[in-house]
Design an enzyme around this catalytic site. Structure first.
Site, PDB file in Angstrom:
ATOM      1  N   SER A  88      34.118  36.183  36.044  1.00  0.00           N
ATOM      2  CA  SER A  88      35.125  35.620  36.954  1.00  0.00           C
ATOM      3  C   SER A  88      35.118  36.370  38.275  1.00  0.00           C
ATOM      4  O   SER A  88      34.448  37.389  38.436  1.00  0.00           O
ATOM      5  CB  SER A  88      36.521  35.709  36.325  1.00  0.00           C
ATOM      6  OG  SER A  88      36.997  37.051  36.361  1.00  0.00           O
ATOM      7  N   SER A 111      37.679  37.965  39.690  1.00  0.00           N
ATOM      8  CA  SER A 111      38.846  38.834  39.832  1.00  0.00           C
ATOM      9  C   SER A 111      38.526  40.181  40.483  1.00  0.00           C
ATOM     10  O   SER A 111      39.425  40.850  40.985  1.00  0.00           O
ATOM     11  CB  SER A 111      39.492  39.078  38.463  1.00  0.00           C
ATOM     12  OG  SER A 111      38.669  39.889  37.648  1.00  0.00           O
ATOM     13  N   LYS A 117      38.643  45.594  35.146  1.00  0.00           N
ATOM     14  CA  LYS A 117      39.543  45.744  36.294  1.00  0.00           C
ATOM     15  C   LYS A 117      39.424  47.182  36.803  1.00  0.00           C
ATOM     16  O   LYS A 117      38.718  48.012  36.245  1.00  0.00           O
ATOM     17  CB  LYS A 117      40.995  45.478  35.893  1.00  0.00           C
ATOM     18  CG  LYS A 117      41.259  44.164  35.179  1.00  0.00           C
ATOM     19  CD  LYS A 117      41.158  42.962  36.081  1.00  0.00           C
ATOM     20  CE  LYS A 117      41.435  41.677  35.298  1.00  0.00           C
ATOM     21  NZ  LYS A 117      41.183  40.472  36.128  1.00  0.00           N
ATOM     22  N   SER A 162      43.476  37.599  40.599  1.00  0.00           N
ATOM     23  CA  SER A 162      43.269  38.398  39.394  1.00  0.00           C
ATOM     24  C   SER A 162      44.491  38.328  38.498  1.00  0.00           C
ATOM     25  O   SER A 162      45.619  38.601  38.919  1.00  0.00           O
ATOM     26  CB  SER A 162      42.992  39.861  39.775  1.00  0.00           C
ATOM     27  OG  SER A 162      42.927  40.668  38.621  1.00  0.00           O
TER      28      SER A 162
END
Length: 262
Positions: A67, A69, A124, A227
């Site tokens: 993704s 994010s 993250k 995100s």
């Protein structure tokens, strides 16, 4: 799919076949007799599977970014390597730490098992450590009452959709990295699910304020308005940590991405 479990089962089966063939079957087999195909293949794969299992479990593990994010640091399609021993040696499959090495630091890009569904791996950036008070108000990050430095730089071009996003250099601890923030996106957290220690967080139309509980970490994506992270699903417990991302080893769409992250 729990690939670690599948690999462990393959290792177990091939190891049993290799052991039986090496110590039992080969001694009973008459001279010149052909080894059964299932024994031959199983035993021959054992050392290969053993090496892969050990490397993946204790040294490095490959991941693919699914993704956006973490844009602009990591792009969709990046293949990355994750250091498995930076945050301690863990037993494979059950992910139990058996040896302390280092702990996550602010600014680290970390892979972890999603607290709401541990079968999923998320990536993250570490923003909050145990005991930190994290505030993300009006799209400005404050840690323990100290505003984190941000410097506006050239806008980021999304090449797939041909539009620009405001881009900043942000410093977390000793780590300086790029983030993107959409000026027209709302400041409040638009998606929130129920999570442990939710009482540690306060939500308003200007953002969120959280105190990180002991043994947990607060994670955010570099694509701040794209995100789904700790602002919406809470804190990452220490036992969910997989490792520290440190290297892009391939990207089919852009070979110049190789080695661009460390």
């Amino acid at each position: 799919m729990n690939f670690a479990l599948i690999l462990f089962l393959l290792l177990l089966v091939s190891g049993v076949l290799w052991t039986l063939d090496h110590f039992v079957a080969s001694k009973r087999r008459s001279v010149g007799a052909k080894t059964p195909w299932w024994v031959e293949y199983g035993a021959s794969f054992f050392p290969v599977i053993l090496v892969v299992f050990c490397l993946r479990s204790f040294v490095v593990e490959p991941f693919k970014i699914p993704s956006g994010s973490m844009i602009p640091t990591l792009l969709v399609g990046d293949f990355i390597l994750v250091n498995k021993w930076t945050y301690g040696i863990r037993l494979p499959v059950i992910n139990k730490k058996i040896m302390e090495v280092n702990t996550p630091q602010r600014g680290d890009v970390m892979v972890f098992r999603f607290p709401a569904d541990p079968s999923l791996d998320y990536i993250k950036r570490v923003v909050g450590l145990p005991g930190d008070k994290i505030e993300y108000i009006d799209k400005k990050l404050t840690i323990n009452g100290v505003a984190q430095p941000q410097t506006h730089i050239a806008d980021y071009l999304h090449t797939d959709r041909l539009f620009y996003s405001p881009s900043y250099l942000e410093k977390l601890g000793d780590v300086e990295h790029r983030i993107i923030v959409e000026n027209d996106a709302p400041a409040y957290v638009s998606q929130i699910i129920k999570y442990p220690f939710q009482e540690n967080c306060t939500y308003t139309n200007r953002g969120v304020s959280c105190t990180v509980p002991a043994g947990h970490y607060f994670m955010m994506g570099d694509n701040r308005d794209g995100s789904f992270d700790s602002r919406g699903w809470g804190f990452v417990p220490e036992q969910n940590i997989v490792g520290k991302a440190f290297f892009i080893w391939f990207n089919f769409s852009d070979l110049k991405r190789i080695g661009s992250f460390h």
